[in-house]
Scaffold this motif. Structure first.
Motif, PDB file in Angstrom:
ATOM      1  N   GLN A 121      -9.501 -22.679 -69.592  1.00  0.00           N
ATOM      2  CA  GLN A 121      -9.410 -24.089 -69.961  1.00  0.00           C
ATOM      3  C   GLN A 121      -8.357 -24.815 -69.124  1.00  0.00           C
ATOM      4  N   ASN A 122      -7.231 -24.154 -68.866  1.00  0.00           N
ATOM      5  CA  ASN A 122      -6.176 -24.764 -68.046  1.00  0.00           C
ATOM      6  C   ASN A 122      -6.641 -24.937 -66.603  1.00  0.00           C
ATOM      7  N   ARG A 123      -7.350 -23.969 -66.094  1.00  0.00           N
ATOM      8  CA  ARG A 123      -7.859 -24.043 -64.728  1.00  0.00           C
ATOM      9  C   ARG A 123      -8.852 -25.200 -64.598  1.00  0.00           C
ATOM     10  N   ILE A 124      -9.747 -25.342 -65.572  1.00  0.00           N
ATOM     11  CA  ILE A 124     -10.729 -26.430 -65.549  1.00  0.00           C
ATOM     12  C   ILE A 124     -10.021 -27.781 -65.619  1.00  0.00           C
ATOM     13  N   LYS A 125      -9.004 -27.887 -66.485  1.00  0.00           N
ATOM     14  CA  LYS A 125      -8.216 -29.136 -66.594  1.00  0.00           C
ATOM     15  C   LYS A 125      -7.554 -29.472 -65.265  1.00  0.00           C
ATOM     16  N   ALA A 126      -6.922 -28.483 -64.653  1.00  0.00           N
ATOM     17  CA  ALA A 126      -6.226 -28.714 -63.388  1.00  0.00           C
ATOM     18  C   ALA A 126      -7.201 -29.105 -62.284  1.00  0.00           C
ATOM     19  N   ASP A 127      -8.363 -28.458 -62.243  1.00  0.00           N
ATOM     20  CA  ASP A 127      -9.361 -28.798 -61.232  1.00  0.00           C
ATOM     21  C   ASP A 127      -9.813 -30.249 -61.363  1.00  0.00           C
ATOM     22  N   LYS A 128      -9.886 -30.737 -62.600  1.00  0.00           N
ATOM     23  CA  LYS A 128     -10.403 -32.091 -62.857  1.00  0.00           C
ATOM     24  C   LYS A 128      -9.324 -33.163 -62.899  1.00  0.00           C
ATOM     25  N   ILE A 129      -8.064 -32.796 -62.763  1.00  0.00           N
ATOM     26  CA  ILE A 129      -6.971 -33.760 -62.945  1.00  0.00           C
ATOM     27  C   ILE A 129      -7.047 -34.918 -61.952  1.00  0.00           C
ATOM     28  N   VAL A 130      -7.551 -34.671 -60.773  1.00  0.00           N
ATOM     29  CA  VAL A 130      -7.645 -35.756 -59.784  1.00  0.00           C
ATOM     30  C   VAL A 130      -8.701 -36.785 -60.178  1.00  0.00           C
ATOM     31  N   ASP A 131      -9.611 -36.423 -61.102  1.00  0.00           N
ATOM     32  CA  ASP A 131     -10.586 -37.379 -61.614  1.00  0.00           C
ATOM     33  C   ASP A 131      -9.991 -38.241 -62.727  1.00  0.00           C
ATOM     34  N   VAL A 132      -8.892 -37.743 -63.329  1.00  0.00           N
ATOM     35  CA  VAL A 132      -8.255 -38.442 -64.449  1.00  0.00           C
ATOM     36  C   VAL A 132      -7.209 -39.432 -63.954  1.00  0.00           C
ATOM     37  N   PHE A 141      -0.948 -27.922 -62.424  1.00  0.00           N
ATOM     38  CA  PHE A 141      -1.051 -26.617 -63.085  1.00  0.00           C
ATOM     39  C   PHE A 141       0.349 -26.057 -63.335  1.00  0.00           C
ATOM     40  N   LYS A 142       1.187 -26.119 -62.311  1.00  0.00           N
ATOM     41  CA  LYS A 142       2.542 -25.569 -62.437  1.00  0.00           C
ATOM     42  C   LYS A 142       3.363 -26.352 -63.455  1.00  0.00           C
ATOM     43  N   GLN A 143       3.264 -27.679 -63.433  1.00  0.00           N
ATOM     44  CA  GLN A 143       4.021 -28.511 -64.370  1.00  0.00           C
ATOM     45  C   GLN A 143       3.574 -28.255 -65.812  1.00  0.00           C
ATOM     46  N   MET A 144       2.272 -28.153 -66.022  1.00  0.00           N
ATOM     47  CA  MET A 144       1.747 -28.005 -67.376  1.00  0.00           C
ATOM     48  C   MET A 144       1.873 -26.578 -67.919  1.00  0.00           C
ATOM     49  N   PHE A 145       1.780 -25.595 -67.050  1.00  0.00           N
ATOM     50  CA  PHE A 145       1.673 -24.223 -67.527  1.00  0.00           C
ATOM     51  C   PHE A 145       2.795 -23.325 -67.018  1.00  0.00           C
ATOM     52  N   GLY A 146       3.792 -23.917 -66.335  1.00  0.00           N
ATOM     53  CA  GLY A 146       5.001 -23.194 -65.970  1.00  0.00           C
ATOM     54  C   GLY A 146       4.976 -22.485 -64.636  1.00  0.00           C
ATOM     55  N   SER A 147       3.802 -22.118 -64.160  1.00  0.00           N
ATOM     56  CA  SER A 147       3.692 -21.379 -62.906  1.00  0.00           C
ATOM     57  C   SER A 147       2.239 -21.426 -62.454  1.00  0.00           C
ATOM     58  N   ILE A 160      -3.101  -8.124 -65.969  1.00  0.00           N
ATOM     59  CA  ILE A 160      -3.952  -8.767 -64.983  1.00  0.00           C
ATOM     60  C   ILE A 160      -3.153  -9.952 -64.450  1.00  0.00           C
ATOM     61  N   VAL A 161      -3.039 -10.034 -63.145  1.00  0.00           N
ATOM     62  CA  VAL A 161      -2.276 -11.118 -62.514  1.00  0.00           C
ATOM     63  C   VAL A 161      -3.255 -11.999 -61.749  1.00  0.00           C
ATOM     64  N   TRP A 162      -3.194 -13.291 -62.030  1.00  0.00           N
ATOM     65  CA  TRP A 162      -4.106 -14.266 -61.428  1.00  0.00           C
ATOM     66  C   TRP A 162      -3.297 -15.451 -60.929  1.00  0.00           C
ATOM     67  N   MET A 163      -3.657 -15.957 -59.756  1.00  0.00           N
ATOM     68  CA  MET A 163      -2.971 -17.121 -59.199  1.00  0.00           C
ATOM     69  C   MET A 163      -3.933 -18.293 -59.089  1.00  0.00           C
ATOM     70  N   TYR A 164      -3.442 -19.455 -59.471  1.00  0.00           N
ATOM     71  CA  TYR A 164      -4.235 -20.671 -59.328  1.00  0.00           C
ATOM     72  C   TYR A 164      -4.140 -21.131 -57.881  1.00  0.00           C
ATOM     73  N   LYS A 165      -5.277 -21.070 -57.172  1.00  0.00           N
ATOM     74  CA  LYS A 165      -5.364 -21.496 -55.774  1.00  0.00           C
ATOM     75  C   LYS A 165      -6.618 -22.344 -55.606  1.00  0.00           C
ATOM     76  N   PRO A 166      -6.529 -23.636 -55.903  1.00  0.00           N
ATOM     77  CA  PRO A 166      -7.730 -24.476 -55.764  1.00  0.00           C
ATOM     78  C   PRO A 166      -8.170 -24.562 -54.305  1.00  0.00           C
ATOM     79  N   LEU A 167      -9.473 -24.538 -54.099  1.00  0.00           N
ATOM     80  CA  LEU A 167     -10.033 -24.560 -52.746  1.00  0.00           C
ATOM     81  C   LEU A 167     -11.014 -25.716 -52.551  1.00  0.00           C
TER      82      LEU A 167
END
Length: 174
Positions: free
Chosen positions: A153-164, A121-127, A101-108
């Motif tokens: 969990q990584n997607r949720i972290k990345a989505d919220k990173i601008v709040d951190v 996301f890319k820095q923390m998880f490589g791609s 299964i191939v999934w791409m992180y594309k926040p909208l």
């Protein structure tokens, strides 16, 4: 994914007994999941599982659903409070002869900070692309769940990173 691929995955999950996960199959009504969420109402649903990682008590709902009513099935992962999805997975590709299964992180999000989310996301998880091997047997379902939980969990972290972190440019006085 094709319907037969979704049925195959759902059957493997139903038959599996991974030690670190508690899996409860939920009932559908005439192939749909009424009353679950407004986004799922009336859509063909092959199977639904309430999956909990026992050691952390983290839970998600896994739905095999015709998400856009076009005979293209998705594995949709909902947060346990049903407020939103954590991942919508539909693309299966052969990688070195093995289906993944191939999934791409594309926040909208509409706040102008999606580039920061993608960079994190890319820095923390490589791609920004995640490849998860489709289990070939019930014995591989535990590893499959581990990867799906990590993805969510990584997607949720990345989505919220601008709040951190404050990503606004520093204004220097002249």
């Amino acid at each position: 994914m094709e319907k037969d691929e979704a049925v195959y995955l759902a059957d493997l999950i139903e038959k599996s007994r991974p030690a670190t996960f508690d899996i409860k199959k939920m009932e559908t009504v005439h192939g749909t999941l009424p009353g679950f969420h407004q986004w799922t109402n009336g859509k063909q649903t092959l199977a639904v599982f309430d999956v909990t990682r026992v050691d952390s008590d983290t839970s998600y709902y896994f739905l095999f659903i015709d998400w856009h009513r076009n005979d293209n099935f998705y594995l949709v992962v909902y947060l346990h409070n049903k407020s939103t999805t954590a991942a919508e997975l539909r693309v299966i590709e052969e990688i070195d002869g093995i289906p993944h299964i191939v999934w791409m992180y594309k926040p909208l999000k509409r706040d102008g900070k999606n580039d920061q989310r993608k960079a994190y996301f890319k820095q923390m998880f490589g791609s920004t692309t995640v490849q998860i091997k489709v289990p070939a047997s019930t014995f591989e379902v535990e590893g499959f769940f581990n990867q799906l939980f990590r993805l969510c969990q990584n997607r949720i972290k990345a989505d919220k990173i601008v709040d951190v972190f404050d990503f606004e440019p520093i204004k220097r006085s002249k």
